[in-house]
Design an enzyme around this catalytic site. Structure first.
Site, PDB file in Angstrom:
ATOM      1  CB  SER A  32      -0.935   0.023   1.213  1.00  0.00           C
ATOM      2  OG  SER A  32      -0.191  -0.078   2.410  1.00  0.00           O
ATOM      3  CG  ASP A 322      -5.032   4.584   6.961  1.00  0.00           C
ATOM      4  OD1 ASP A 322      -3.853   4.407   7.341  1.00  0.00           O
ATOM      5  OD2 ASP A 322      -5.492   4.060   5.929  1.00  0.00           O
ATOM      6  CG  HIS A 325      -1.725   3.405   4.850  1.00  0.00           C
ATOM      7  ND1 HIS A 325      -2.898   2.771   5.223  1.00  0.00           N
ATOM      8  CD2 HIS A 325      -0.965   2.471   4.245  1.00  0.00           C
ATOM      9  CE1 HIS A 325      -2.848   1.499   4.844  1.00  0.00           C
ATOM     10  NE2 HIS A 325      -1.680   1.285   4.253  1.00  0.00           N
TER      11      HIS A 325
END
Ligand code: NAG
Ligand code: NAG
Ligand code: NAG
Length: 348
Positions: A32, A322, A325
């Site tokens: 990610s 978040d 991240h």
């Protein structure tokens, strides 16, 4: 427009052309940290193509990047004078003409270990390489074999993953922990990284950036669940990140000797990231311990929830977007640091 303005634009244009000639494209592999939305096109819950993700992206679009805006590879591509966004390979709205200057094969929630990509049914690293082979075929048809080969040799290949192997797999679910000690698991992963680099090299890649782990014990998810430690960073996870980074750094040194004409660099975000977390105000941040999205919530998930209406007003005050991240602003600072400290050699 004044003559100076036009002259200036011409010079900037020339500079961009000169930069571009050195690194004409970016080929991206990983998780990610560098996925721009490939997971939108596969069956998995590891997605972020919904609000409030992307609210500071161009058009406020939730592309599937795990951030409020751009991710590090977008900033890197821009710094190399290529383009401001690196598109995901599985996006049907893009074709080979866009991918020719950069594309990401990355998939959120994946890892070096096949068992990690299995957890949330995402794209394993070996499959990302298969996609890259398919891309190479298409590019050979599109620009001709010799120009395509030149692109593969000159392009910067970016590898960025590993956090999920530890946090989503080894320490989260039974399996690997009963097979390997943490140190053995690190060696197992580093062995996969080595084979992957050999395979990229075999496909014509000569410029490769191998990414290090962030201080993963300081991710808000880990801090929130660190009850005993007073919600501070989890030292054990940071130690493992440091140990693993040391292995990757040594691997880099060795492969530079073993593989003729390769230029492999170790891109280590650990120190800058930890510095930002410890001294957020020096970088213009106010909050480093909690995430912008779902602030105040007991946030346990990989992404911030669709249902959650809690998110901060100004993400640029937060280090984390978040629980897992960074915000766009953090991504930009880290990318700039990496260009200066490890990738600069590819600019010249
Ligand atoms: C790629 O898509 C663009 C539109 O976004 C189109 O103009 C172009 O012809 C396409 N190129 C190829 C090679 O399919
Ligand atoms: C991961 O799976 C692929 C495909 O089945 C296989 O080729 C590869 O050897 C596996 N990697 C490891 C380290 O087991
Ligand atoms: C392009 O690269 C492939 C694979 O390395 C090689 O087999 C082929 O001969 C090369 N072609 C040209 C025109 O350089």
């Amino acid at each position: 427009m004044g003559v100076q303005v036009i002259l200036c634009m011409v010079l900037v244009g020339l500079f961009m052309v000169m930069v571009r000639a050195k690194v004409p494209a970016m080929m991206v592999f990983g998780d990610s940290s560098v996925d721009a939305g490939n997971n939108n096109y596969i069956e998995t819950v590891a997605r972020s193509n919904f609000q409030p993700y992307g609210r500071d992206f161009v058009g406020g679009k939730a592309t599937g990047r795990f951030s409020n805006g751009r991710i590090a590879t977008d900033f890197l591509s821009e710094a190399f004078g290529i383009k401001p966004y690196v598109p995901p390979y599985l996006d049907p709205n893009h074709n080979i003409s866009h991918f020719a200057t950069g594309v990401t094969f990355a998939s959120a929630a994946t890892g070096y270990d096949n068992a990690t990509s299995d957890v949330l049914s995402v794209i394993p690293l070996w499959k990302q390489l298969e996609y890259y082979k398919g891309f190479q075929k298409k590019l050979r048809v599109y620009v001709g074999e010799s120009r395509a080969n030149e692109t593969f040799a000159k392009a910067l290949h970016i590898i960025s993953l590993g956090t999920n192997d530890f946090l989503e797999n080894y320490f989260a679910i039974p399996g690997r922990a009963s097979e390997y000690t943490p140190r053995e698991y690190q060696n197992f992963l580093a062995g996969i990284a080595e084979k992957f680099i050999y395979k990229l090299y075999g496909l014509g890649a000569r410029k490769i950036s191998l990414g290090g782990l962030p201080p993963m014990g300081c991710l808000p998810l880990e801090r929130t669940t660190n009850f005993i430690g007073g919600n501070e960073c989890v030292p054990r996870y940071n130690t493992i990140a440091l140990e693993f980074n040391d292995k990757l750094s040594k691997l880099t040194t060795r492969l530079n000797k073993d593989l003729p004409h390769i230029r492999l660099v170790f891109s280590n975000p650990y120190d800058i990231f930890l510095q930002i977390i410890h001294k957020p105000s020096q970088y213009g941040f106010q909050v480093a311990s909690m995430a912008c999205c779902a602030t105040g919530m007991f946030e346990m998930g990989y992404s911030c929830s669709r249902a959650s209406s809690f998110s901060c007003i100004d993400a640029s005050r937060y280090v984390f977007w978040d629980s897992f991240h960074p915000t766009e602003k953090t991504n930009g600072i880290i990318a700039k640091y990496l260009v200066k400290n490890s990738l600069a050699q590819f600019l010249h």
